[in-house]
Design a protein around this motif. Sequence first.
Motif, PDB file in Angstrom:
ATOM      1  N   PHE A   6      14.484  12.102  75.838  1.00 43.52           N
ATOM      2  CA  PHE A   6      13.873  13.791  75.904  1.00 43.52           C
ATOM      3  C   PHE A   6      11.809  12.289  75.760  1.00 43.52           C
ATOM      4  O   PHE A   6      11.133  11.889  75.332  1.00 43.52           O
ATOM      5  CB  PHE A   6      13.816  13.865  75.035  1.00 43.52           C
ATOM      6  CG  PHE A   6      12.933  15.695  75.171  1.00 43.52           C
ATOM      7  CD1 PHE A   6      12.812  16.550  75.573  1.00 43.52           C
ATOM      8  CD2 PHE A   6      11.095  15.328  74.388  1.00 43.52           C
ATOM      9  CE1 PHE A   6      11.846  17.765  75.799  1.00 43.52           C
ATOM     10  CE2 PHE A   6      10.122  16.198  74.863  1.00 43.52           C
ATOM     11  CZ  PHE A   6      10.660  17.759  75.475  1.00 43.52           C
ATOM     12  N   ARG A  27       3.740  20.405  69.667  1.00 45.73           N
ATOM     13  CA  ARG A  27       4.392  20.535  69.156  1.00 45.73           C
ATOM     14  C   ARG A  27       6.229  21.105  69.147  1.00 45.73           C
ATOM     15  O   ARG A  27       6.724  20.845  69.456  1.00 45.73           O
ATOM     16  CB  ARG A  27       3.846  20.970  67.300  1.00 45.73           C
ATOM     17  CG  ARG A  27       5.167  20.323  66.189  1.00 45.73           C
ATOM     18  CD  ARG A  27       4.247  21.526  65.163  1.00 45.73           C
ATOM     19  NE  ARG A  27       5.205  21.565  63.881  1.00 45.73           N
ATOM     20  CZ  ARG A  27       4.598  21.639  62.429  1.00 45.73           C
ATOM     21  NH1 ARG A  27       2.754  22.058  62.638  1.00 45.73           N
ATOM     22  NH2 ARG A  27       5.376  21.972  61.893  1.00 45.73           N
ATOM     23  N   PRO A  28       5.758  22.460  69.620  1.00 46.60           N
ATOM     24  CA  PRO A  28       7.333  23.033  69.955  1.00 46.60           C
ATOM     25  C   PRO A  28       8.651  21.919  70.605  1.00 46.60           C
ATOM     26  O   PRO A  28       9.490  22.293  70.590  1.00 46.60           O
ATOM     27  CB  PRO A  28       6.790  24.535  70.538  1.00 46.60           C
ATOM     28  CG  PRO A  28       5.713  24.698  70.503  1.00 46.60           C
ATOM     29  CD  PRO A  28       4.917  23.026  69.917  1.00 46.60           C
ATOM     30  N   TRP A  29       7.986  21.467  71.933  1.00 45.43           N
ATOM     31  CA  TRP A  29       8.625  20.227  72.370  1.00 45.43           C
ATOM     32  C   TRP A  29       9.180  19.708  71.623  1.00 45.43           C
ATOM     33  O   TRP A  29      10.437  19.003  71.464  1.00 45.43           O
ATOM     34  CB  TRP A  29       8.458  20.273  73.345  1.00 45.43           C
ATOM     35  CG  TRP A  29       7.091  21.305  74.784  1.00 45.43           C
ATOM     36  CD1 TRP A  29       6.309  21.819  75.204  1.00 45.43           C
ATOM     37  CD2 TRP A  29       8.489  21.702  75.779  1.00 45.43           C
ATOM     38  NE1 TRP A  29       6.093  22.174  76.121  1.00 45.43           N
ATOM     39  CE2 TRP A  29       7.773  22.900  76.676  1.00 45.43           C
ATOM     40  CE3 TRP A  29       9.739  21.243  75.961  1.00 45.43           C
ATOM     41  CZ2 TRP A  29       8.211  23.106  77.587  1.00 45.43           C
ATOM     42  CZ3 TRP A  29      10.163  22.102  77.232  1.00 45.43           C
ATOM     43  CH2 TRP A  29       9.604  22.748  78.283  1.00 45.43           C
ATOM     44  N   CYS A  31       9.522  19.049  68.425  1.00 46.68           N
ATOM     45  CA  CYS A  31      10.209  20.045  67.387  1.00 46.68           C
ATOM     46  C   CYS A  31      11.976  20.208  68.175  1.00 46.68           C
ATOM     47  O   CYS A  31      13.423  20.049  66.941  1.00 46.68           O
ATOM     48  CB  CYS A  31       9.352  20.967  66.964  1.00 46.68           C
ATOM     49  SG  CYS A  31       8.782  21.031  65.544  1.00 46.68           S
ATOM     50  N   HIS A  32      12.064  20.680  69.202  1.00 43.90           N
ATOM     51  CA  HIS A  32      12.872  21.372  70.214  1.00 43.90           C
ATOM     52  C   HIS A  32      13.541  19.838  69.995  1.00 43.90           C
ATOM     53  O   HIS A  32      15.024  20.148  69.865  1.00 43.90           O
ATOM     54  CB  HIS A  32      12.449  21.460  71.237  1.00 43.90           C
ATOM     55  CG  HIS A  32      14.333  21.398  71.819  1.00 43.90           C
ATOM     56  ND1 HIS A  32      15.386  22.849  71.718  1.00 43.90           N
ATOM     57  CD2 HIS A  32      14.301  20.939  73.134  1.00 43.90           C
ATOM     58  CE1 HIS A  32      15.781  22.643  72.743  1.00 43.90           C
ATOM     59  NE2 HIS A  32      15.645  21.518  73.632  1.00 43.90           N
ATOM     60  N   ALA A  33      13.201  18.623  70.559  1.00 45.55           N
ATOM     61  CA  ALA A  33      13.666  17.286  71.172  1.00 45.55           C
ATOM     62  C   ALA A  33      14.446  16.911  69.284  1.00 45.55           C
ATOM     63  O   ALA A  33      16.130  16.994  69.556  1.00 45.55           O
ATOM     64  CB  ALA A  33      12.912  16.392  71.592  1.00 45.55           C
ATOM     65  N   ARG A  35      15.633  18.975  66.618  1.00 49.82           N
ATOM     66  CA  ARG A  35      16.272  19.886  66.416  1.00 49.82           C
ATOM     67  C   ARG A  35      17.521  19.465  67.271  1.00 49.82           C
ATOM     68  O   ARG A  35      18.675  19.574  66.615  1.00 49.82           O
ATOM     69  CB  ARG A  35      15.785  21.236  66.947  1.00 49.82           C
ATOM     70  CG  ARG A  35      14.283  22.402  65.074  1.00 49.82           C
ATOM     71  CD  ARG A  35      15.053  23.091  65.411  1.00 49.82           C
ATOM     72  NE  ARG A  35      14.340  23.241  66.943  1.00 49.82           N
ATOM     73  CZ  ARG A  35      13.003  23.645  66.884  1.00 49.82           C
ATOM     74  NH1 ARG A  35      12.044  23.441  65.905  1.00 49.82           N
ATOM     75  NH2 ARG A  35      13.246  24.461  68.207  1.00 49.82           N
ATOM     76  N   SER A  36      17.706  18.517  68.396  1.00 50.91           N
ATOM     77  CA  SER A  36      18.451  18.302  69.538  1.00 50.91           C
ATOM     78  C   SER A  36      19.572  16.698  68.996  1.00 50.91           C
ATOM     79  O   SER A  36      20.183  16.262  69.967  1.00 50.91           O
ATOM     80  CB  SER A  36      18.007  19.045  71.365  1.00 50.91           C
ATOM     81  OG  SER A  36      17.637  19.946  71.365  1.00 50.91           O
ATOM     82  N   SER A  58      14.553  13.193  61.183  1.00 50.90           N
ATOM     83  CA  SER A  58      16.160  13.173  61.845  1.00 50.90           C
ATOM     84  C   SER A  58      16.409  12.120  61.218  1.00 50.90           C
ATOM     85  O   SER A  58      15.937  10.917  61.374  1.00 50.90           O
ATOM     86  CB  SER A  58      15.309  13.439  63.469  1.00 50.90           C
ATOM     87  OG  SER A  58      16.543  12.761  64.184  1.00 50.90           O
TER      88      SER A  58
END
Length: 203
Positions: A6, A27-29, A31-33, A35-36, A58
């Motif tokens: 990412f 930050r939301p992007w 955190c999404h990465a 979490r993925s 992670s």
Amino acid sequence: TALHTFWLRINFGIFYPDSIDDYCQIRPWVCHALRSNVQVLGIVHHGEILTIGNAFTSSYLKRLQLRNFDVDDWFVKKLFSGCPNLEELELICCFVNIIKFSSTKLQRSTVTTTDDRSISCLGFEDMVIDMPKLVSLDIKEVPDRNLYFVDVSSLETASVCIDESSFASSQVDCNVLSALSNITSLRSLSLTVRHKPDNSIAW
């Protein structure tokens, strides 16, 4: 869905030079990465220096590249503890205000600092590097820091820029040359001494 790679590139061009001025906006992007279960994460920011206000966590992250960020001891400590399998860290054009750089897992590291000389560290201090599994190290320049190696015994390639202040006084313990000369695995070495244009040394 799991992500392998990412990259978040932030470049608004000349018409919106200050569109991103707070890490919370991206930050939301990030955190999404995480979490993925992303393994390779790059955040390339071309605006003003940003400060990361949260820790990365992670067990899947193996490579991280940051560009134009404020990186301090709190961040790297949380990064290495929160991402125990991180193998490669690239800090590109960052404001590096680190005193201790320590990891038992990191294998490759690249550090280049910001060109903005209005940003400076608070005084001349040691930057301790303790990374026994590091095989590749590239440090272009860290102003106001004396590099001090504790354990870099696995190094195979190294490119290091040393501040001239490291040689200006007997009070400064610069062990770069002696530490690197004792590494039997070292195959390639490049050393550069950074000279201050005004020839002044701040203590």
